[in-house]
Write a protein that holds these residues in place. Structure first.
Motif, PDB file in Angstrom:
ATOM      1  N   LYS A   3       1.092  -0.595   0.118  1.00 31.83           N
ATOM      2  CA  LYS A   3      -0.049   0.174   0.078  1.00 31.83           C
ATOM      3  C   LYS A   3       1.013   0.897  -0.267  1.00 31.83           C
ATOM      4  N   GLN A   4       0.189   2.287  -0.869  1.00 32.93           N
ATOM      5  CA  GLN A   4       0.899   2.842  -0.756  1.00 32.93           C
ATOM      6  C   GLN A   4       0.660   4.431  -0.007  1.00 32.93           C
ATOM      7  N   GLY A  24      -3.789   6.769  -5.892  1.00 35.75           N
ATOM      8  CA  GLY A  24      -3.729   5.673  -5.283  1.00 35.75           C
ATOM      9  C   GLY A  24      -2.971   5.489  -4.085  1.00 35.75           C
ATOM     10  N   ARG A  25      -2.749   6.531  -3.509  1.00 31.76           N
ATOM     11  CA  ARG A  25      -1.695   6.799  -2.053  1.00 31.76           C
ATOM     12  C   ARG A  25      -3.541   5.897  -1.179  1.00 31.76           C
ATOM     13  N   LYS A  26      -2.846   4.905  -0.478  1.00 29.29           N
ATOM     14  CA  LYS A  26      -3.979   4.526   0.025  1.00 29.29           C
ATOM     15  C   LYS A  26      -4.256   5.127   1.998  1.00 29.29           C
ATOM     16  N   PHE A  27      -3.157   5.679   2.111  1.00 26.13           N
ATOM     17  CA  PHE A  27      -3.243   6.171   4.077  1.00 26.13           C
ATOM     18  C   PHE A  27      -2.513   7.738   3.869  1.00 26.13           C
ATOM     19  N   MET A  57      -9.430   7.586   2.988  1.00 28.94           N
ATOM     20  CA  MET A  57      -8.046   7.679   3.024  1.00 28.94           C
ATOM     21  C   MET A  57      -7.872   6.901   4.203  1.00 28.94           C
ATOM     22  N   SER A  58      -6.627   6.044   4.581  1.00 29.22           N
ATOM     23  CA  SER A  58      -6.663   5.757   6.232  1.00 29.22           C
ATOM     24  C   SER A  58      -5.590   6.606   7.062  1.00 29.22           C
ATOM     25  N   ARG A  59      -5.482   7.002   8.268  1.00 27.34           N
ATOM     26  CA  ARG A  59      -4.184   7.881   8.783  1.00 27.34           C
ATOM     27  C   ARG A  59      -4.126   7.394   9.832  1.00 27.34           C
TER      28      ARG A  59
END
Length: 145
Positions: A3-4, A24-27, A57-59
């Motif tokens: 995951k990027q 494409g960033r997930k977090f 997005m996750s944090r």
């Protein structure tokens, strides 16, 4: 599965989180607070927390650990927890150890500080990690924790 993600602070100024998410960033790991004594919230933290949430997005958050933090790590941890309240952080709290002052204190002191922060943040229900570059990991941290 890779995951990027992205790490951000006030240095990036205003961020278009829809564009970041679309890349494409997930977090995102957000700078939440300056070190102890000032206990000042990063100027962009609230906007970044909200923006990442709006895009799904996750944090996670990070706190920069340096000379003032060494004097009062418990106060540092309490202050960050007050800022966070009950906010969810899927990626937890990260300790940014890239300070020359901290490096000069050595591995044992870093291990002691890590234990203090880890205890406080884990007891509040957060995952805890160390945020550093490869040189720090290889030469300062890897065999101290």
């Amino acid at each position: 599965m890779e995951k990027q993600g992205i790490d951000v602070s006030h240095y990036q100024k205003s961020i278009d989180w829809r564009k970041v998410s679309g890349s494409g960033r997930k977090f995102a790991i957000l700078k939440a607070m300056y070190e102890a004594q000032s206990h000042r919230i990063d100027e962009t933290f609230e906007a970044n927390y909200k923006g990442t949430g709006q895009t799904g997005m996750s944090r996670g958050v990070y706190i920069f650990i340096a000379s003032s933090s060494i004097k009062d790590p418990e106060g540092d941890a309490r202050s960050l927890l007050r800022i966070l309240g009950d906010r969810p952080l899927e990626y937890g709290i990260w300790l940014d150890y890239e300070s020359a002052v901290l490096r000069s204190l050595g591995k044992q002191k870093i291990a002691e500080l890590t234990t203090i922060y880890e205890k406080a943040f884990r007891s509040a229900g957060y995952y805890v990690g160390i945020y550093c570059n490869k040189d720090w990991y290889d030469n300062v941290i890897s065999d101290s924790l």
